[in-house]
Design an enzyme around this catalytic site. Structure first.
Site, PDB file in Angstrom:
ATOM      1  CD  GLU A  91      -3.299   5.584   6.455  1.00 56.40           C
ATOM      2  OE1 GLU A  91      -3.215   5.636   5.221  1.00 56.40           O
ATOM      3  OE2 GLU A  91      -2.405   5.071   7.168  1.00 56.40           O
TER       4      GLU A  91
ATOM      5  CE  LYS B 297      -0.351   3.356   4.639  1.00 53.97           C
ATOM      6  NZ  LYS B 297      -0.342   3.496   6.093  1.00 53.97           N
TER       7      LYS B 297
ATOM      8  CG  ASN C 281      -1.740   1.215   1.389  1.00 56.97           C
ATOM      9  OD1 ASN C 281      -1.806   2.039   0.475  1.00 56.97           O
ATOM     10  ND2 ASN C 281      -2.383   1.362   2.544  1.00 56.97           N
TER      11      ASN C 281
ATOM     12  N   GLY D  44       2.145   2.370  10.764  1.00 57.25           N
ATOM     13  CA  GLY D  44       3.085   3.485  10.618  1.00 57.25           C
ATOM     14  C   GLY D  44       3.753   3.922  11.912  1.00 57.25           C
TER      15      GLY D  44
ATOM     16  N   GLY E 233       4.796   1.434   4.779  1.00 55.45           N
ATOM     17  CA  GLY E 233       6.141   1.996   4.670  1.00 55.45           C
ATOM     18  C   GLY E 233       7.161   1.092   4.001  1.00 55.45           C
TER      19      GLY E 233
ATOM     20  CB  SER F  24       4.903  -1.589  12.197  1.00 56.83           C
ATOM     21  OG  SER F  24       4.503  -0.241  12.402  1.00 56.83           O
TER      22      SER F  24
ATOM     23  CD  GLU G 109      -3.645  -2.522   7.327  1.00 56.15           C
ATOM     24  OE1 GLU G 109      -2.464  -2.640   6.960  1.00 56.15           O
ATOM     25  OE2 GLU G 109      -4.367  -1.586   6.952  1.00 56.15           O
TER      26      GLU G 109
ATOM     27  CG  HIS H 217      -5.915   1.773   4.974  1.00 54.91           C
ATOM     28  ND1 HIS H 217      -5.551   2.814   5.792  1.00 54.91           N
ATOM     29  CD2 HIS H 217      -4.870   0.914   4.949  1.00 54.91           C
ATOM     30  CE1 HIS H 217      -4.328   2.590   6.244  1.00 54.91           C
ATOM     31  NE2 HIS H 217      -3.886   1.450   5.744  1.00 54.91           N
TER      32      HIS H 217
HETATM   33  P1  PGA Z   1       2.679   0.398   7.698  1.00 57.22           P
HETATM   34  O1  PGA Z   1       1.212   0.590   7.040  1.00 57.22           O
HETATM   35  O2  PGA Z   1       3.218  -0.896   7.139  1.00 57.22           O
HETATM   36  O3  PGA Z   1       3.445   1.599   7.251  1.00 57.22           O
HETATM   37  O4  PGA Z   1       2.472   0.319   9.162  1.00 57.22           O
HETATM   38  C1  PGA Z   1       0.351  -0.498   6.856  1.00 57.22           C
HETATM   39  C2  PGA Z   1      -0.936  -0.036   6.233  1.00 57.22           C
HETATM   40  O5  PGA Z   1      -1.405   1.062   6.561  1.00 57.22           O
HETATM   41  O6  PGA Z   1      -1.528  -0.749   5.382  1.00 57.22           O
END
Ligand code: PGA
Length: 254
Positions: free
Chosen positions: A99, A12, A10, A175, A237, A215, A169, A97
């Site tokens: 977000e 983003k 992802n 993140g 990330g 993460s 998640e 998601h």
């Molecule tokens: P992250 O994000 O690996 O940066 O923690 C995961 C996600 O939001 O799908």
């Protein structure tokens, strides 16, 4: 029951067109390192075409979107329809998601409408669920995840549920560098599989791939991968670096 692992990146709202192409080419060139893991790249919508073209027709690396609208067409300024994603070669679409849920107000009902629309258009939805830190600390993880899974997948036929990918998640792990322990993740994944059995059947639930996200890095992926109900990862990330993304894929596909 063997489920093919699936690791999705992802991206983003990151990268530019040149960097998107560069990362895609790097991943595509090294897809063999992923072993049995299915790889999905989810760039920003405006770069879907560039990434799809870089992958080329028939690539073993799948293309996915990060979001879509549930309607087929019409006066929805700024939105993207499911068939438009199919038109660009998308096979997957991330839906709900955290977000999207927290920053853009997407409810379970919205995610449910999008999930149905994705399936109707021939896309495989990656439906995201997960509790906040506050909810976990209040002992509400199971209740929150249950409500999200049941609400997001309400009214789907068993044959549709079978196609869906679920991503667990925990919001506090996204993140933040704070990955859930393999035991914490496995516990919720087992809960999700039980919920899927209730919505469809045990046989269907056994086929659904459930990703962990939050993460995930190459150095914590192996411990997650050995858990019986963790079938891959949704990676933020670490998906922006080919080495890290492929390292995670390898951990699941070894
Ligand atoms: P992250 O994000 O690996 O940066 O923690 C995961 C996600 O939001 O799908």
């Amino acid at each position: 029951m063997s489920r093919r692992p699936i690791v999705a990146g992802n991206w983003k709202m990151n990268l530019d067109r040149a960097k998107a192409r560069e990362l895609t080419a790097a991943v595509a060139a090294r897809v063999g390192e992923a072993g049995t893991t299915e790889l999905v790249l989810c760039p920003p919508a405006v770069y879907l075409e560039a990434v799809g073209t870089t992958l080329g027709a028939g690539s073993p690396v799948a293309l996915g979107a990060q979001n879509m609208h549930d309607k087929a067409s019409g006066a929805f300024t700024g939105e993207v329809a499911p068939a438009m994603l199919v038109d660009l070669g998308c096979r997957y679409c991330i839906l709900g998601h955290s977000e999207r849920r927290t920053l853009f107000g997407e409810t379970d009902a919205v995610v449910n409408a999008k999930t149905k629309a994705a399936l109707a258009a021939g896309l495989i939805p990656i439906v995201c669920v997960g509790e906040t830190l506050e909810e976990r600390e209040a002992g509400r993880t199971a209740a929150v995840v249950t409500e999200q899974v049941q609400g997001s997948l309400a009214g789907l036929a068993p044959a549709e549920i079978e196609k869906v990918v679920v991503a667990y998640e925990p919001v506090w792990a996204i993140g933040t560098g704070k990955v859930a322990t393999p035991q914490q993740a496995q516990e919720v994944h087992a809960l999700v599989r039980g919920l899927l059995a209730g919505l469809a059947s045990a046989a269907v639930a056994a086929k659904v791939r459930i990703q962990y996200g939050g993460s995930v890095k190459p150095d914590n992926a192996a411990d997650l991968a050995v858990q019986p109900d963790i079938d891959g990862a949704l990676v933020g990330g670490a998906s922006l670096k080919a080495d890290d993304f492929l390292g995670i894929a390898r951990a699941f596909g070894a």
